[in-house]
Design a protein around this motif. Structure first.
Motif, PDB file in Angstrom:
ATOM      1  N   ALA A 122       0.902  -1.284  -0.080  1.00  0.00           N
ATOM      2  CA  ALA A 122       0.029  -0.014  -0.011  1.00  0.00           C
ATOM      3  C   ALA A 122       0.798   1.208   0.083  1.00  0.00           C
ATOM      4  CB  ALA A 122      -0.841   0.064   1.185  1.00  0.00           C
ATOM      5  N   LEU A 123       2.001   1.024   0.845  1.00  0.00           N
ATOM      6  CA  LEU A 123       3.111   2.406   0.887  1.00  0.00           C
ATOM      7  C   LEU A 123       3.492   2.550  -0.777  1.00  0.00           C
ATOM      8  CD1 LEU A 123       4.506   2.112   4.327  1.00  0.00           C
ATOM      9  CD2 LEU A 123       2.867   3.728   3.206  1.00  0.00           C
ATOM     10  N   MET A 124       3.937   1.396  -1.208  1.00  0.00           N
ATOM     11  CA  MET A 124       4.528   1.432  -2.611  1.00  0.00           C
ATOM     12  C   MET A 124       3.554   1.966  -3.519  1.00  0.00           C
ATOM     13  SD  MET A 124       6.894  -2.152  -2.763  1.00  0.00           S
ATOM     14  CE  MET A 124       6.971  -2.136  -4.520  1.00  0.00           C
ATOM     15  N   ASP A 125       2.503   1.635  -3.517  1.00  0.00           N
ATOM     16  CA  ASP A 125       1.641   2.271  -4.478  1.00  0.00           C
ATOM     17  C   ASP A 125       1.433   3.606  -4.302  1.00  0.00           C
ATOM     18  OD1 ASP A 125       1.004  -0.205  -5.412  1.00  0.00           O
ATOM     19  OD2 ASP A 125      -0.664  -0.643  -4.369  1.00  0.00           O
ATOM     20  N   GLN A 163       8.640   3.970  -2.680  1.00  0.00           N
ATOM     21  CA  GLN A 163       9.475   2.833  -2.500  1.00  0.00           C
ATOM     22  C   GLN A 163      10.540   3.073  -1.988  1.00  0.00           C
ATOM     23  OE1 GLN A 163       7.843   4.300  -5.132  1.00  0.00           O
ATOM     24  NE2 GLN A 163       6.578   2.869  -6.428  1.00  0.00           N
ATOM     25  N   GLN A 164      11.196   4.049  -1.950  1.00  0.00           N
ATOM     26  CA  GLN A 164      12.571   4.430  -1.656  1.00  0.00           C
ATOM     27  C   GLN A 164      12.729   4.538  -0.164  1.00  0.00           C
ATOM     28  OE1 GLN A 164      15.358   4.368  -3.277  1.00  0.00           O
ATOM     29  NE2 GLN A 164      14.147   3.852  -5.138  1.00  0.00           N
ATOM     30  N   GLU A 165      11.554   4.896   0.445  1.00  0.00           N
ATOM     31  CA  GLU A 165      11.570   4.930   1.842  1.00  0.00           C
ATOM     32  C   GLU A 165      11.505   3.540   2.438  1.00  0.00           C
ATOM     33  OE1 GLU A 165       8.824   7.775   3.794  1.00  0.00           O
ATOM     34  OE2 GLU A 165       8.672   8.762   1.822  1.00  0.00           O
ATOM     35  N   LEU A 166      10.817   2.601   1.586  1.00  0.00           N
ATOM     36  CA  LEU A 166      10.414   1.207   2.109  1.00  0.00           C
ATOM     37  C   LEU A 166      11.904   0.676   2.134  1.00  0.00           C
ATOM     38  CD1 LEU A 166       6.951   0.139   0.613  1.00  0.00           C
ATOM     39  CD2 LEU A 166       7.726   0.070   3.075  1.00  0.00           C
TER      40      LEU A 166
END
Length: 156
Positions: free
Chosen positions: A112-115, A119-122
């Protein structure tokens, strides 16, 4: 609380004699133990309001009009004696439940965060935990990783 008003000294004397069971003109008798009197309930005519304590009235056993009136000390109510044992303060414990997360739960929250374009934070978060992907996380890291995902705004 009982409150009695008298017009004059004679009125009070008459009341006291009635209370003691004596009649006007009869000689004063030795003080006797009085039977308990039943009293009809008093219905207030005004709304109840705080009232300052008044001096209790005590029945008079033998009073002559020439006897001086000696004021009595008001009765001071006392609480029953209680022993107070100091209690040491205890540390309050908050009941907690242990939520267990699976790699699938973590992956759904991460996707859900990638969407949302994070992505870079993950990737940075995975590196903080010393792994390259969620399946590499150890089970004891799942709770901390879930908390970090929640801090980033994931619903988990």
């Amino acid at each position: 609380m009982i409150h009695v008003d008298f017009k004059d000294f004679q009125d009070m004397l008459s009341f006291a004699r009635q209370l003691l069971g004596q009649v006007e003109g009869e000689k004063a008798m030795q003080p006797q133990r009085q039977p308990a009197m039943q009293q009809a309930p008093v219905v207030p005519t005004q709304p109840a309001a705080p009232v300052a304590p008044t001096q209790p009235t005590t029945p008079m056993t033998s009073v002559q009009p020439t006897d001086p009136v000696i004021p009595t000390q008001p009765a001071v109510p006392t609480a029953p004696a209680q022993s107070i044992t100091p209690v040491a303060p205890t540390q309050a414990t908050v009941p907690t439940t242990s939520v267990t997360y699976t790699p699938d739960d973590l992956a759904r929250a991460a996707f859900a965060l990638m969407d949302s374009g994070r992505q870079q934070e993950l990737i940075g978060l995975l590196q903080q935990f010393g792994v390259n992907a969620i399946p590499e996380l150890k089970p004891e890291q799942f709770g901390a990783f879930a908390t970090a995902l929640r801090g980033m705004g994931a619903q988990i």
